[in-house]
Write a protein that holds these residues in place. Structure first.
Motif, PDB file in Angstrom:
ATOM      1  N   LEU A  10       0.819  -1.217   0.000  1.00  7.74           N
ATOM      2  CA  LEU A  10       0.000   0.000   0.000  1.00  7.74           C
ATOM      3  C   LEU A  10       0.851   1.264   0.000  1.00  7.74           C
ATOM      4  O   LEU A  10       0.542   2.237  -0.704  1.00  7.74           O
ATOM      5  N   MET A  11       1.948   1.261   0.762  1.00 12.46           N
ATOM      6  CA  MET A  11       2.798   2.451   0.820  1.00 12.46           C
ATOM      7  C   MET A  11       3.617   2.609  -0.466  1.00 12.46           C
ATOM      8  O   MET A  11       3.841   3.727  -0.922  1.00 12.46           O
ATOM      9  N   ALA A  12       4.055   1.515  -1.043  1.00 14.49           N
ATOM     10  CA  ALA A  12       4.830   1.596  -2.287  1.00 14.49           C
ATOM     11  C   ALA A  12       3.990   2.134  -3.432  1.00 14.49           C
ATOM     12  O   ALA A  12       4.516   2.741  -4.373  1.00 14.49           O
ATOM     13  N   ALA A  13       2.684   1.932  -3.370  1.00 20.21           N
ATOM     14  CA  ALA A  13       1.796   2.375  -4.440  1.00 20.21           C
ATOM     15  C   ALA A  13       1.451   3.860  -4.359  1.00 20.21           C
ATOM     16  O   ALA A  13       1.042   4.460  -5.368  1.00 20.21           O
ATOM     17  N   VAL A  14       1.627   4.470  -3.211  1.00 20.83           N
ATOM     18  CA  VAL A  14       1.173   5.846  -2.987  1.00 20.83           C
ATOM     19  C   VAL A  14       1.733   6.860  -3.987  1.00 20.83           C
ATOM     20  O   VAL A  14       0.989   7.722  -4.475  1.00 20.83           O
ATOM     21  N   PRO A  15       3.028   6.830  -4.336  1.00 22.25           N
ATOM     22  CA  PRO A  15       3.550   7.854  -5.262  1.00 22.25           C
ATOM     23  C   PRO A  15       2.818   7.928  -6.598  1.00 22.25           C
ATOM     24  O   PRO A  15       2.820   8.978  -7.259  1.00 22.25           O
ATOM     25  N   LEU A  16       2.184   6.860  -7.028  1.00 23.25           N
ATOM     26  CA  LEU A  16       1.472   6.859  -8.302  1.00 23.25           C
ATOM     27  C   LEU A  16      -0.039   6.956  -8.116  1.00 23.25           C
ATOM     28  O   LEU A  16      -0.795   6.758  -9.076  1.00 23.25           O
ATOM     29  N   LEU A  17      -0.479   7.287  -6.914  1.00 25.43           N
ATOM     30  CA  LEU A  17      -1.917   7.449  -6.637  1.00 25.43           C
ATOM     31  C   LEU A  17      -2.143   8.889  -6.162  1.00 25.43           C
ATOM     32  O   LEU A  17      -2.012   9.192  -4.980  1.00 25.43           O
ATOM     33  N   PRO A  18      -2.485   9.807  -7.077  1.00 24.68           N
ATOM     34  CA  PRO A  18      -2.561  11.233  -6.759  1.00 24.68           C
ATOM     35  C   PRO A  18      -3.523  11.601  -5.631  1.00 24.68           C
ATOM     36  O   PRO A  18      -3.323  12.627  -4.981  1.00 24.68           O
ATOM     37  N   ARG A  19      -4.555  10.827  -5.406  1.00 20.21           N
ATOM     38  CA  ARG A  19      -5.488  11.174  -4.336  1.00 20.21           C
ATOM     39  C   ARG A  19      -4.970  10.834  -2.950  1.00 20.21           C
ATOM     40  O   ARG A  19      -5.570  11.199  -1.947  1.00 20.21           O
ATOM     41  N   LEU A  20      -3.864  10.134  -2.909  1.00 13.49           N
ATOM     42  CA  LEU A  20      -3.290   9.745  -1.619  1.00 13.49           C
ATOM     43  C   LEU A  20      -1.933  10.419  -1.425  1.00 13.49           C
ATOM     44  O   LEU A  20      -1.202  10.630  -2.400  1.00 13.49           O
ATOM     45  N   ARG A  21      -1.613  10.754  -0.192  1.00 15.46           N
ATOM     46  CA  ARG A  21      -0.302  11.328   0.087  1.00 15.46           C
ATOM     47  C   ARG A  21       0.176  10.924   1.467  1.00 15.46           C
ATOM     48  O   ARG A  21      -0.617  10.701   2.380  1.00 15.46           O
ATOM     49  N   ARG A  22       1.479  10.813   1.580  1.00 14.83           N
ATOM     50  CA  ARG A  22       2.067  10.448   2.861  1.00 14.83           C
ATOM     51  C   ARG A  22       1.976  11.622   3.833  1.00 14.83           C
ATOM     52  O   ARG A  22       1.868  12.775   3.423  1.00 14.83           O
ATOM     53  N   SER A  23       2.063  11.279   5.126  1.00 11.72           N
ATOM     54  CA  SER A  23       2.066  12.324   6.137  1.00 11.72           C
ATOM     55  C   SER A  23       3.374  13.091   6.064  1.00 11.72           C
ATOM     56  O   SER A  23       4.405  12.548   5.659  1.00 11.72           O
ATOM     57  N   GLU A  24       3.343  14.328   6.449  1.00 10.32           N
ATOM     58  CA  GLU A  24       4.550  15.183   6.403  1.00 10.32           C
ATOM     59  C   GLU A  24       5.505  14.828   7.522  1.00 10.32           C
ATOM     60  O   GLU A  24       5.085  14.504   8.625  1.00 10.32           O
TER      61      GLU A  24
END
Length: 320
Positions: free
Chosen positions: A306-320
């Protein structure tokens, strides 16, 4: 598991005489990805309430792993926030649960905790380019190898303690008792403990970490129960928390730790919690022929994907 903020580390290091013990206490809470002292203290109290052997080996594993990190001069921030102790905590519990309380188990716990610290560094180096963290993989690797290999050594193997069979079949009818037992056992089984009241104590500890954390823990438990029931898992195993503890960890990790607090994050976290329930059954079947244990592998693999996929999923973003 996030590293410490510089000001937090500085405040901790001002208390040098107690810094080691505080770091170890935080290590217990970091099993649930929470560095708060109060959370760690309440969870540790829950482990001792589960039985003195569980509490003792959890404490021993955490102390040894943290001490090893200190001796090897690992990053002070990660030590102070308990990031070097949680794998040792779980390893101690896994070994006493699988091998029983014998002199050899103490030795293996010490060796295992040291190995957890080394693997934490090795996996951290390997995963860093991908923006991932080791999570509980060091614990799974160390404990898995030791438990599988234990029957080959007469001074280590004394017969496996009684455990719930992963192939239990039975009535799929539900009762209110089975439902609320499952809800709390999903939390306690993260620490390989089947006890609804220990799960309740741990939920109190998670509540001290913040509303968002405890809500995602509760939602993950509910999602794990629902997914297991829809898939037709045996009621007994659902009630024992076997199918839901990885769902709790995934929900906390995605919903309350690694991802920004958005509606999409909530959906993503609950999807991951449900998905890891099915993965739990698959990995259990995979490990069974050679006596392996599922431990928290479903949580690790699901969270990494799930975390590896985040960079290519614009609606999702990691916490700052």
């Amino acid at each position: 598991m996030p590293l410490a903020e510089p000001d937090v580390v500085r405040r901790l290091e001002r208390r040098r005489p107690s810094a080691y013990l505080l770091a170890s206490l935080r290590g217990v809470g970091q099993v649930d990805l929470q560095p708060g002292l109060a959370t760690g203290a309440v969870i540790l109290a829950g482990l001792w309430a589960a039985g003195w052997e569980t509490g003792l080996f959890a404490t021993l594993g955490t102390l040894i792993a943290t001490a090893t990190a200190c001796a090897l001069a690992v990053d002070r921030g990660s030590i102070a926030l308990g990031l070097q102790g949680y794998a040792g905590c779980l390893t101690g519990i896994a070994l006493v649960s699988s091998l029983g309380n014998h002199p050899a188990t103490y030795v293996l716990t010490v060796v295992g905790a040291i190995m957890c610290t080394l693997l934490m560094a090795a996996l951290g180096t390997f995963l860093a380019p991908y923006g991932l963290t080791p999570l509980t993989a060091p614990f799974c690797l160390v404990s898995g190898v030791m438990v599988v290999g234990a029957p080959s050594f007469a001074r280590v193997w004394h017969g496996a303690p009684a455990a719930v069979s992963s192939t239990t079949t039975g009535d799929t009818a539900w009762s209110w008792e089975a439902l609320w037992h499952a809800f709390f056992n999903n939390v306690s089984q993260i620490f390989l403990v089947e006890s609804w009241y220990v799960g309740l104590i741990m939920l109190v500890g998670l509540a001290l970490a913040g509303l968002r954390v405890v809500l995602y823990a509760a939602a993950g438990s509910a999602a794990g129960i629902a997914a297991a029931w829809l898939l037709g898992a045996p009621t007994e195993l659902i009630a024992n928390g076997i199918y839901g503890y990885n769902a709790v960890l995934v929900a906390i990790a995605i919903g309350a730790v690694f991802m920004a607090n958005t509606v999409w994050t909530g959906v993503y976290a609950l999807f991951g919690a449900a998905a890891t329930t099915g993965l739990t059954a698959s990995l259990t079947s995979f490990f069974k022929p050679f006596g392996g244990h599922t431990f928290t592998w479903p949580f690790i693999l699901t969270t990494w994907v799930l975390m590896a996929a985040v960079p290519l999923l614009p609606r999702l973003r990691r916490s700052e």
